[in-house]
Each structure stands twice: as structure tokens, then as C-alpha cells.
Design a protein around this motif. Sequence first.
Motif, PDB file in Angstrom:
ATOM      1  N   ALA A 224     -42.522 -35.714  23.323  1.00 14.84           N
ATOM      2  CA  ALA A 224     -41.275 -36.054  23.827  1.00 14.84           C
ATOM      3  C   ALA A 224     -40.437 -36.747  22.933  1.00 14.84           C
ATOM      4  N   THR A 225     -41.012 -37.380  21.878  1.00 11.96           N
ATOM      5  CA  THR A 225     -40.528 -37.981  20.815  1.00 11.96           C
ATOM      6  C   THR A 225     -40.710 -37.937  19.512  1.00 11.96           C
ATOM      7  N   LEU A 226     -41.383 -36.722  19.336  1.00 15.21           N
ATOM      8  CA  LEU A 226     -41.649 -36.113  17.986  1.00 15.21           C
ATOM      9  C   LEU A 226     -40.545 -35.968  17.275  1.00 15.21           C
ATOM     10  N   ALA A 227     -40.822 -36.434  15.933  1.00 17.67           N
ATOM     11  CA  ALA A 227     -39.606 -36.018  14.789  1.00 17.67           C
ATOM     12  C   ALA A 227     -39.556 -34.667  14.690  1.00 17.67           C
ATOM     13  N   PRO A 228     -38.218 -34.115  14.451  1.00 19.69           N
ATOM     14  CA  PRO A 228     -37.998 -32.600  14.055  1.00 19.69           C
ATOM     15  C   PRO A 228     -38.653 -32.197  13.141  1.00 19.69           C
ATOM     16  N   ALA A 229     -38.979 -32.910  12.146  1.00 16.86           N
ATOM     17  CA  ALA A 229     -39.750 -32.634  10.849  1.00 16.86           C
ATOM     18  C   ALA A 229     -41.181 -32.514  11.209  1.00 16.86           C
ATOM     19  N   ASP A 230     -41.746 -33.439  12.013  1.00 15.11           N
ATOM     20  CA  ASP A 230     -43.199 -33.092  12.495  1.00 15.11           C
ATOM     21  C   ASP A 230     -43.130 -31.887  13.400  1.00 15.11           C
ATOM     22  N   ALA A 231     -42.334 -31.918  14.366  1.00 14.55           N
ATOM     23  CA  ALA A 231     -42.646 -30.777  15.066  1.00 14.55           C
ATOM     24  C   ALA A 231     -42.572 -29.405  14.336  1.00 14.55           C
ATOM     25  N   GLU A 232     -41.564 -29.336  13.372  1.00 12.23           N
ATOM     26  CA  GLU A 232     -41.454 -28.048  12.727  1.00 12.23           C
ATOM     27  C   GLU A 232     -42.642 -27.874  11.983  1.00 12.23           C
ATOM     28  N   ARG A 233     -43.384 -28.987  11.375  1.00 14.96           N
ATOM     29  CA  ARG A 233     -44.758 -28.700  10.474  1.00 14.96           C
ATOM     30  C   ARG A 233     -45.910 -28.196  11.447  1.00 14.96           C
ATOM     31  N   VAL A 234     -45.744 -28.900  12.788  1.00 18.95           N
ATOM     32  CA  VAL A 234     -46.930 -28.433  13.490  1.00 18.95           C
ATOM     33  C   VAL A 234     -46.732 -26.876  13.961  1.00 18.95           C
ATOM     34  N   ARG A 235     -45.200 -26.549  14.293  1.00 15.62           N
ATOM     35  CA  ARG A 235     -44.914 -25.312  14.621  1.00 15.62           C
ATOM     36  C   ARG A 235     -45.224 -24.284  13.590  1.00 15.62           C
ATOM     37  N   ALA A 236     -44.959 -24.367  12.270  1.00 21.14           N
ATOM     38  CA  ALA A 236     -45.510 -23.592  11.128  1.00 21.14           C
ATOM     39  C   ALA A 236     -46.971 -23.554  11.073  1.00 21.14           C
ATOM     40  N   THR A 237     -47.656 -24.695  11.148  1.00 25.62           N
ATOM     41  CA  THR A 237     -49.019 -24.668  11.233  1.00 25.62           C
ATOM     42  C   THR A 237     -49.628 -23.513  11.975  1.00 25.62           C
ATOM     43  N   ALA A 238     -49.274 -23.584  13.373  1.00 24.29           N
ATOM     44  CA  ALA A 238     -49.769 -22.899  14.332  1.00 24.29           C
ATOM     45  C   ALA A 238     -49.625 -21.284  14.137  1.00 24.29           C
ATOM     46  N   ARG A 239     -48.249 -21.229  13.674  1.00 26.26           N
ATOM     47  CA  ARG A 239     -47.810 -19.829  13.559  1.00 26.26           C
ATOM     48  C   ARG A 239     -48.686 -19.282  11.980  1.00 26.26           C
ATOM     49  N   ARG A 240     -48.825 -19.835  11.375  1.00 24.69           N
ATOM     50  CA  ARG A 240     -49.517 -19.780  10.074  1.00 24.69           C
ATOM     51  C   ARG A 240     -50.986 -19.180  10.214  1.00 24.69           C
ATOM     52  N   ARG A 241     -51.691 -20.138  11.150  1.00 27.32           N
ATOM     53  CA  ARG A 241     -52.926 -19.739  11.420  1.00 27.32           C
ATOM     54  C   ARG A 241     -53.108 -18.740  12.488  1.00 27.32           C
ATOM     55  N   SER A 242     -52.175 -18.662  13.129  1.00 23.81           N
ATOM     56  CA  SER A 242     -52.223 -17.341  14.309  1.00 23.81           C
ATOM     57  C   SER A 242     -52.161 -16.165  13.573  1.00 23.81           C
ATOM     58  N   ALA A 243     -51.338 -16.054  12.293  1.00 23.56           N
ATOM     59  CA  ALA A 243     -51.056 -14.961  11.459  1.00 23.56           C
ATOM     60  C   ALA A 243     -52.247 -14.545  10.761  1.00 23.56           C
ATOM     61  N   ARG A 244     -53.056 -15.582  10.283  1.00 26.20           N
ATOM     62  CA  ARG A 244     -54.304 -15.501   9.573  1.00 26.20           C
ATOM     63  C   ARG A 244     -55.534 -14.911  10.412  1.00 26.20           C
TER      64      ARG A 244
END
Length: 832
Positions: free
Chosen positions: A678-698
Motif C-alpha cells: 500500500a505504501t511501496l515506492a513506485p521504483a520498488d514496485a516497478e522493480r518487483v513487477r519487472a522481476t516477476a515478468r522476467r522470470r515468468s518469461a524465462r
Amino acid sequence: MTHAPTRPATGFVLPLSAIGRDDLAAAGGKGANLGELVRAGLPVPDGVVITTDAYAAVAAHARLGPALATAAEDGGAALRAAFATVDVPDALRTAILDAYALLGSGPVAVRSSATAEDLPGAAFAGQQDTYLNIVGPDALIDAVRRCWGSLWTERAIAYRARRDIDPAGVRIAVVVQRMVPAAFAGVLFTANPVSGARDEVVVDASSGLGEAVVSGLVTPDHYVLDADGNVRERRRGRREVVVRGVAGGGVEQCTGEVHEELPDAVLAELAALARKVAAHFGRPQDVEWAWADGEVRLVQARPMTALPPPPVHLSRIQRFTGPQFLEMLPVRPYPMDTSGWLERGVGRMVRRMVAEIGGLHVDLADVLPETDGVVDRFVPPQPRPTRAVLTAPARNLPRIRRFRPAEWTGDPRFRRFDREARELAALDVRPLAWAELIALPGRAFEVMDAITDLRVDYLPRCGADLVRLRLLQTLLGRHNLTGLTTGTGTRTEDANRALADLAEHVRADGALRAVFGLEPQALADRIAHDPAFADFRGALARFAEEYGHRETASALLMSAPTWGESPATVLGMVKVLVADAPQAPLADRAERAEQRLLTHPLVRLTRSAARVRRLVAGARAGIAFREDTHFHGTRTLPVVRRAVLEAGRRLAVAGVLGDADDVMHLRLPELETLDDPATLAPADAERVRATARRRSARRAELAGVPLIAPSTLYAGRADDGTALVRGVPASGGQATGPVRVIRDTSEFGRLQGGDVLVCPNTNPSWTPLFQRACAVVVDTGGIGSHAAIVAREYGIPAVMATATGTATLTDGQAVTVDGDTGRVTTAGGPAS
């Protein structure tokens, strides 16, 4: 060979020589790869690319924007129809036909080249169209139109959806090349797609155009070559048809031709080209080729997908542990599996047991090596001795004397575990603060440690008693006493009896039995909502409360639901039991086996029946302890799953993840150090989102890749050619019956009484099937696997670790399973 035009190219039409790997957006995957081959000096037919800008311009000119946005709604039918007759602007038409003239105005191949195809992990092979032997300006323009439309076939749309590729960002180019009038053509793989060997080249070839090979119209000639082009394996195909170009355009399928084989000199040339192509791209490639007029041409190249890891040399220990461990990995573990439940839960339990009991060391990172959190392969464990091996007897002898498995539930440590596990199971994770929520898995692992403590202390006595019993059986010649150590009153047997009670409930209720003809998921939905089945619903809930923590897939995976989360799995087991008469209790079979041991003349002569009974009782208690501690060890699994999935739900609500299940692509330490969504910084949110997408693609890239090639795990397995499949003999005896391939719990209802159960792996959910099957054949596992143990309890033959049973055997095929030799043969054929 000339690839450059004699006049400047337009932005809509580019020569292959002007294109490289950085031009994916303009040339698509196929075009970019062909341009790279040209730049590397490899033999590629002259050609051009009609760029994605041309496609976009045509779509804009025809005002197809709204249809592009809604393509998924009608499976792309409207778009395909629109592109089939779309007006091609004069400037573009002129550019295409000018390029065609430069190619000689003769026969050409017209191939689709989408921006999301022929990429690592997303080959899209066959998803878009190819047209061969196109002759004349009008036919060329028509083929280009159809290639554009093929971007929107139902199969291409579905494929992109499975790979989570945004359709709004996908465009298509078209490759036009001079047609090669091939005498032979086919595909080559710069690494062995079966074994994963990078020092082998595999070639499939047939007469005529390669379309016959790539579309599966023929059984091609098959060659396995070493890196120098020497033939290691040669298998002649049937060449059912030959595809050839027709004068005036198009192709035809011919039959009845006399075929020669591809000369070995050409095979050697193909191997040399394979090495160059793989070296240029830096990874194994799947290449289409054609041979005409004494020259090889390369017409396509794409990264190999579903390629097994390179083979590794396995020790005898690894060949023993590998199949048993692999049985518990029915799917590639998620990052959350390895970093959570495996690393700190059941994996920690195993590490502690082998270290504290045996003085051995095993590292999960060596068994399941990862790249960016995604498991690349499986390397069978080989525990390494430490100095503690020398003191193992001194540690274990006191344990053997002090800790008796029959008394383990009275240990204060178990009573404390039971209390704490029940408290965790009753915990509602939804109102927990974020900090409490992400700390919950750690609490669960600490509680689970008590079971590990108990196993470390009690297992040495279990092993000692089992060894003594096996020695006695060998001495007396009674080593094949089926069921001697069954009927031990384990929690698993309690669960089986509870399932039988549910089945009896169904048999006694006509209306309830009638709906049990539904498939398990539909049955679960009906029972959950129909007021007429409230009593059974209550019984099912009580079953789930007691046994719902059991795993549906594997004790190693927290990513799969438990029985409590998957009523359809439980109902599938009940459905099997409803149709079968109740079996004799395991305890009855155990008593009969014990009597055979006790009536042996040597036992009578030495008047040692009482000591033999104590020995059998001790061995049974040890087996029960092993089974029950497994049962209790997974009691914290639902707690960990609930906490992680609740965290995933909150991340999805906050827009950090697309779905709660995407949290499985994160590692547990990453989740534990994350701030409240709920209070996650936008940069941290994007980092988590990118990590999940990258690993999902792998993971998607590795979806068809086995964790270990069967040829590596089961190398050197000899056969005289009479067996359909071979494996490890795991439960003795012979049985003959029709094959029934059951791949997962949704297919349980297909197994009929007297069938030979053939499956990829098993877990406790599969137990009811063993009272219906006459024998079991499993792709993975070993003598200590679930299927082997249960088969021995039910007295049916079992063959484990066949590697190819589910692929080789077919439903209804009559076979004989020999559990003594590990062979499965055609019924009536040689059985040993």
C-alpha cells in the motif's frame, strides 16, 4: 552470391544484406536472423524484407485500427478477411514489385516474419504463414497480403496470450527470397534436441522442398552427426510424399518416387555450417536448409527451444538418487518453491538429516541450479562426506538405544509441535499487518523444525530394525513376503480409510451417487452449492480439516494447491473408490505375511517366534514413523501458502503484480524485505513487477525443456529389443492387462479395474488407483518412491523410472508388466 540491390531500397522494402539482429522491430525475427546469416557470410538465397512499417502503413491506410484492438474477440477472423483484400498503396506496391524484378521475377518463397517470432523462448514456429514457389506480380502481392493476415490467426493469438505478449505491440514483416528448387531439404539442429549434447548436430532430410519435413508430412531420414560431421546414427525415413514446385506457381505432393540418400559429403557440410551458425548467434539454433545444384542454402534460423541442459556424467549414486528425486519434481519449481519451502522447509529437513545422522553434506543449489531465480536444470544429488562421517556411529548408537519409533508421539517435542501447528492452521491471514504476514512463513518453518529434530533422533533405530528384518528374511528365504510391513496404522492409512468412508457415504445415497458421474471439478462445484448434499459437504469439510494439508503435486512444491484447496482432487479419489468394492485391510495381508515368516522351520526349531514378532513390530513402527513424520511435516505447508498468496493478493491489489499467483515468481527473501504494497515506492514496485515478468518469461522459455534429459539419467540401460520399455523393478510379480495412461488427477476416473496404470509420477493422491490397477509403470522414481511402496503394499507389480512409459505405451495396448525384471512387454511376448 549477391544480396545488395542495384538501386536504393525504400523504407518499406530492404535487402537482407541491410538487416541485422538490431533490426527486429523493422524486419521481424525471421528477417533479422536471415540478415545476420548474410552478414556472417553464410549461404542464404537472395532476398528482401517488406518491413513492419509497410504493414503498419497498410493497416492505417485501410483504417484497421478498431479491428486490431478487438482481434481477440473473434479469433482474428475479421482482420484476416480484411487483409486478404486490403488495398496496397501504389508506392508500396511499386517498391515490392521493383524488388521482385531485382530478384529475377522468377519463383520466390514468401515468409511471414513477426516481431515476436524466432526469438529465444518464443519461436512461434508455424504460427504465421509461408507460401512457396510464388510466381508473378499479382501472386506475390496476394501472398504478402495473406502473410500480413496470418499475424491474426487463432493459433497465433492464443500463442501470444500464453506467452503474455501484448498484441498491441506486435507487427509483421514479410521475407521474399529466391526459390531454391531443392533436391533435398529439411532441418538441422546445432545441438541434440533429445540429449541436449552441444557437440552433436541432428539433421532431418527428405527429397524435394523442406515443407514436407517441417509440416510433418513425411518421416524424414534422420542423422546424428558429431561436431566434425561424422555420422553417429543413421535412420532412413519413409518419405511418404515429396513436395515439389509446379511450373507457373504453387506446389504439389508427389508419391511413388525413387529416393536416394543425402550424400555424406553434404552432411559434413551441414555440420560445418551448423557450427558457424551456432557460434555466430552464441546459442544453439534450429535451421532450415535446402540443397540444390550441388550447393547448400540456409533459408531460416531460429533459437532452439525446449532444449535439454547439456548432459552431465552421473555417478552410480546419482543414477540411484536421480529418478527418486525427480519423481517429486513433476513441474519446474518456481522461485518461491526453491527459496521458501525447499530451502527453509523440507530442504532444510533433508540437509539436517543427512548431516546429523550420516555426516554428509548436500547443497540444494547444486541439485537445482538457478539463473536469476529460475531453475535451469536438475542435477541428481550426491551427498558428500564430511569429517562428521567418522563420528556417525558414536552419534547414532545412543539414538538407536534411546529413541524407539513406536513411542515417538509421546515425545514432548511432538506434543509441542502438534499444539503450535494447530494454532498456525487456525490463523486467519487476512487481517494481519504486512510485517506479521511476511514473518509468518518463518514462524511455520521454525515449528516444522521440531519434526526434523524428531526424525534425526528416531530414524537411526528405524533403519537398524529394517536392516535386521531384511537380513532375517534373506536368511530364511522369505524376502518376497508381500505386505509384511504394511497395515501399520499410519496417518496415511487413516486418510485412506477416511476416503473409503466418504465413498461409502456416496454409495448409500442414490442422488449423491448419480452426480458422481460428473468430472471432478464439475462435481466439486455441484456439491459445494447443492443443498441436497449438505451432509456430504460436512463430511468433506471434516476430512479437509484433518487431511487437507496433503500435497496434490509434490511434498517439495508449495506452488501447487493442497487437498484442502482442491476439493476436486479429493473427489477424484473418492470417485475411484465408489466404483470399487472395498479392499481387504492392509493389516490382514500383513498378518498373513507374518505368519508365513513365523511358520518357517528354522523359526520353529529355534523357538524364536517372539523375537521375530518384536523385530517385525519394530520394523513396522519404523515405517510408520517415517510415513507419519512426512504426514506431519507438511502440516505447515498450507500456512506458508496462505501467507505467500495473501501477500501476492495485496501486491496485485496495489497493481504491483498482475495476479496473486505471480508472487510465486519472487523469492521468499525478496518478499520478506518488501515494504507494505500500500505504501511501496513506485521504483520498488516497478522493480518487483519487472522481476516477476522476467522470470515468468524465462519459465515460459523453459516450458518444454526437461529438467534433465532422460538419455542422461538413464544412460547405458541395455535391452535385447523385446521390451516395450524398461525400468527399475520395484514390486515383484507379473500381471497382464490393457494400458491406461493417466497423466494427472483429473484423469483418475478413466482407470478401470484390471488396467495397467501408466503415469509420469505419483503422490499420496494417487493411492486409491492402486487397488484398481493390476500393475503400475512410472516414468520416474525408484524402489523407495511412493508408487513403489504402495504397489508393494497392494501386492501388484511395479516398474519405475522407465523414462518413456507414458510416451511409448498407449491406451488399450495389452502388455505384461514384470516387476521382478523391470520390463514391460507385449502381452504374449517374451516376459523376461
